[in-house]
Design an enzyme around this catalytic site. Sequence first.
Site, PDB file in Angstrom:
ATOM      1  N   LYS A  98       0.878  -1.229  -0.006  1.00  0.00           N
ATOM      2  CA  LYS A  98       0.139  -0.052  -0.065  1.00  0.00           C
ATOM      3  C   LYS A  98       0.840   1.260  -0.046  1.00  0.00           C
ATOM      4  CE  LYS A  98      -4.692   0.850   0.580  1.00  0.00           C
ATOM      5  NZ  LYS A  98      -5.503  -0.148  -0.053  1.00  0.00           N
TER       6      LYS A  98
HETATM    7  N1  GLU Z   1      -7.454   0.031  -3.080  1.00  0.00           N
HETATM    8  C1  GLU Z   1      -8.224  -1.067  -3.412  1.00  0.00           C
HETATM    9  C2  GLU Z   1      -8.048  -2.028  -1.921  1.00  0.00           C
HETATM   10  O1  GLU Z   1      -8.050  -1.435  -0.941  1.00  0.00           O
HETATM   11  C3  GLU Z   1      -7.910  -1.749  -4.591  1.00  0.00           C
HETATM   12  C4  GLU Z   1      -6.273  -2.161  -4.652  1.00  0.00           C
HETATM   13  C5  GLU Z   1      -5.731  -2.735  -6.096  1.00  0.00           C
HETATM   14  O2  GLU Z   1      -6.648  -2.837  -7.018  1.00  0.00           O
HETATM   15  O3  GLU Z   1      -4.801  -3.053  -6.147  1.00  0.00           O
HETATM   16  O4  GLU Z   1      -8.620  -2.979  -2.109  1.00  0.00           O
END
Ligand code: GLU
Length: 433
Positions: free
Chosen positions: A122
């Site tokens: 993240k």
């Molecule tokens: N931000 C989204 C999540 O928390 C999507 C992450 C992604 O598609 O890599 O799942």
Amino acid sequence: MSRKKEEATALAEVPVDKPKSDPYASMLSRFYAAADVVGLTPEEKEILSRPAEIHIAYLPVAMDDGRVQVFESYRVIHSRALGPGKGGIRYAPEVNMREVMALAAWMTWKCAVVNIPYGGAKGGITCEPKKMSVGELERLTRAYTRAMSEVFGPDKDIPAPDMGTSAREMAWIVDEYSRLNKGNFIPAVVTGKPLELGGSKGRVEATGRGVTMVVLQALQRLGRRPEGLTAAVQGFGNVGSITAKYLSQNGIRVVAISDKSGGYYNENGILIHQAIQYRDSHGGILEGFKGGERITNEQLLTLPVDILVPAALEDQITPQNAPNIQAWLIAEGANGPTMAEADAILNQKGIVVIPDILANAGGVIVSYYEWVQNRRGHYYTETEVQERADNTIKQAFDDAFTRAAAQKVSLREAAYLIAVERVVKALRMHGKY
Ligand code: GLU
């Protein structure tokens, strides 16, 4: 070492001050509980209780008024046991490293529980995107991409949108990353892109659609029909608004919605398309929306509804408000909306909680299809994407449901058991080093 002691040690060693709200602590306590049942060794627990890598960069950005402002940014890779790091990038004023660490770990468990070949990561930038111009946001995003150019990569770490970012930012990342790579167009370095730059059909709606799919699947397993049920949805960003739209299309009356401006309640049902239109023509916020009477976000959580969808921030359901929750089904659209200390209260009340790592996995599932399409150079129709994604998330729900029944645990515990098991199996295969 006792569990409590392990938790305390892992927590003490993370290199930042402990903020009041601590999603990392919630993540850890659920991980440790699963790790004990799965039978992880102390070493395996130690590896997975910490991020694999933390990257921090301070980004000087030329602002429109001529000043240079320095932004703090992070990219955390929690695990690459099952594949490259995967996870969104969050732009928000309250973003901090421990939050990003928790979000990265949740991505590991999320990808594992829905069985897609990714690890967890993240990113975050502490900034106020709503107060920045498009030019400032573009310069910030490009600076972040340059700073993380050695971290990102289609086989290494693949970012995506999260709170405060969208396809627009992903386009800038592809462009900047491709420039840094001698102009080779590398769309697979990031997902959630605009269709024109290699995005996937169905990606924008994927998370909210997935939340709806697991709600429908849960109702089916519980022998209930959706028609006539009521729901309250906290948060009206990409996840909340699209979940509200799909729930109401499936016969569920969404009686309350909310965002930063507060909540809106209408017992006859909020007209979701009107609310979306209102938000889009009022700077992305519901402030002044007349489709329901005003309530607070706190009141929304404890309304007498059947289904509650927290789709805003972490730590919204607390040991203080959990006793007052009246919904019997909770689908966690947000990451980490329930504090670990509230889990036992919800369980005692018999509330079925579809945990975040399962409920909101629809987004990363379609991100995976986007990455596959980029690498094959072949693109699916919207129906193909939706069918695959619906089947994947329903299968993951059924697996967790069956496991929960077999082991007499909650859906959250079952989902963690499945995820931790898959990750540790892969970890063992990588070998010792
Ligand atoms: N931000 C989204 C999540 O928390 C999507 C992450 C992604 O598609 O890599 O799942």
